[in-house]
Write a protein that holds these residues in place. Structure first.
Motif, short mmCIF file in Angstrom:
data_model
loop_
_atom_site.label_atom_id
_atom_site.label_comp_id
_atom_site.label_asym_id
_atom_site.label_seq_id
_atom_site.Cartn_x
_atom_site.Cartn_y
_atom_site.Cartn_z
N GLU B 53 -31.64 25.69 -23.34
CA GLU B 53 -33.01 25.70 -23.88
C GLU B 53 -34.02 25.22 -22.84
N THR B 63 -32.09 29.89 -17.12
CA THR B 63 -31.99 28.62 -17.83
C THR B 63 -31.28 27.61 -16.92
N GLN B 102 -44.30 20.76 -20.27
CA GLN B 102 -43.86 21.64 -21.36
C GLN B 102 -43.20 22.91 -20.83
N TYR B 106 -38.02 26.29 -23.17
CA TYR B 106 -38.16 27.70 -23.51
C TYR B 106 -38.85 27.86 -24.86
N ARG B 107 -38.79 26.82 -25.70
CA ARG B 107 -39.55 26.83 -26.94
C ARG B 107 -40.50 25.64 -26.94
N THR B 114 -50.67 25.50 -26.14
CA THR B 114 -49.65 26.51 -26.38
C THR B 114 -49.93 27.33 -27.65
N TRP B 118 -48.05 30.80 -28.93
CA TRP B 118 -47.31 30.93 -30.19
C TRP B 118 -47.91 32.00 -31.10
#
Lengths: 174, 167
Positions: B53, B63, B102, B106-107, B114, B118
């Protein structure tokens, strides 16, 4: 007239986003450390066995932390600039010798010149991680209170030194 | 050409040699990567789940779990050490965000910076749907169906016939 307004507006917005995208440099990740206290460290000094230096020893002066390594090609590129900055005497430069063998590092300094007041030997790279180093070279400007004020990612150039780093140092010193 | 037995044999030998060399290389690489984590498969799974992640900052489209860069290795080691010390997955993520921002997630968390990331795609989709619907409605209004009277039908037929006629 009315029929062309909306498509033109959409086109304009698209162009604005793309123009902004062109000025971005995705390889330069903005450091969350800027504006925060530099992470505490205590590291042995390169070429001075038994002696260490801590972040707290440097309180009360503006200083540069230049991350370098003997295996780093871009460090050789920026080295003349670092040497010039050190020669000017405007700001003390400390080195963070990142993931390097001390013998190699000392040989490198012997060959290309040593601009550093002292170099910290970060053999396993843990202090580098605390500083959010993800490529070498990187340079941090740290103020009298020990707060990171600026981070230069990649080799220092005479231009960044003249236009960004030195003016900031003078402001912080004043 | 393939009938020549000596050539075929040499070809096969060369292929085998290449394959063996590649296998050797792969094994070498894999053994080196897994070394610090192999002691405890359960711990390795936890480390890899967190690392999957996180973004590797050296090769930004990989990753942390997939990357072979030296920094990724170090950071995976850091994750393992922190988990061993009893840190939670969230604490490990916070540790990474503290250092790299941040961008490593990845999320990324929902922040002022952000929001566009989103909700931008959904806003765009909504805009396109609303625009499309309005365009359809407007074109439907602009061309209302007109019923022709019998006389008008007759006149249209005559005009068409006249246009086609003199050829």
């Amino acid at each position: 007239m009315k029929r062309t307004t909306l498509p033109l507006l959409v086109f304009g917005v698209l162009v604005a986003f793309m123009a902004a995208g062109l000025t971005l440099r995705p390889t330069e990740v903005p450091s969350p450390l800027v504006g925060k206290a530099a992470p505490p460290f205590t590291l042995p000094l390169l070429g001075a066995p038994g002696r260490t230096l801590s972040a707290s020893d440097l309180r009360g002066k503006v200083w540069l932390l230049n991350v370098w390594a003997s295996w780093c090609v871009a460090c050789r590129l920026e080295h003349p600039t670092v040497l010039d900055a050190a020669k000017s005497g405007a700001v003390p430069i400390y080195g963070l010798n990142y993931k390097d063998k001390p013998a190699d590092a000392l040989r490198w300094l012997g060959r290309f010149g040593d601009p550093y007041v002292a170099s910290l030997s970060d053999v396993d790279g843990l202090v580098g991680i605390d500083f959010g180093v993800y490529g070498v070279p990187e340079t941090f400007v740290i103020d009298k209170a020990g707060v990171v004020r600026h981070k230069v990612i990649g080799p220092l150039t005479p231009e960044t030194l003249r236009d960004t780093v030195m003016p900031l140092v003078r402001r912080l010193d004043g | 050409m393939a009938e020549d037995p000596t050539w075929g044999h040499g070809w096969r030998t060369a292929c085998c040699l290449v394959a063996l060399t590649l296998c050797g290389l792969c094994n070498g690489v894999r053994a080196r990567e897994a070394q610090p984590l192999v002691a405890d498969p359960e711990m390795q799974a936890r480390v890899m789940a967190i690392a999957a992640e996180l973004r590797c900052l050296v090769c930004q489209n990989e990753t942390l779990a997939a990357s072979q860069s030296a920094l990724a290795l170090d950071l995976r080691k850091q994750i393992e050490q922190q988990l061993t010390r009893g840190a939670s997955a969230q604490q490990v993520r916070d540790y990474m965000v503290e250092r790299y921002g941040q961008f490593v997630l990845y999320r990324p968390a929902l922040h002022a910076s952000t929001v566009l990331l989103w909700f931008g795609p959904f806003a765009l989709l909504a805009g396109v749907l609303v625009g499309g619907w309005r365009m359809l409605r407007r074109s439907a209004q602009a061309a209302p169906e007109v019923a022709l009277s019998d006389a008008e039908h007759e006149r249209a037929r005559r005009l068409l016939r006249a246009a086609a006629g003199p050829r």
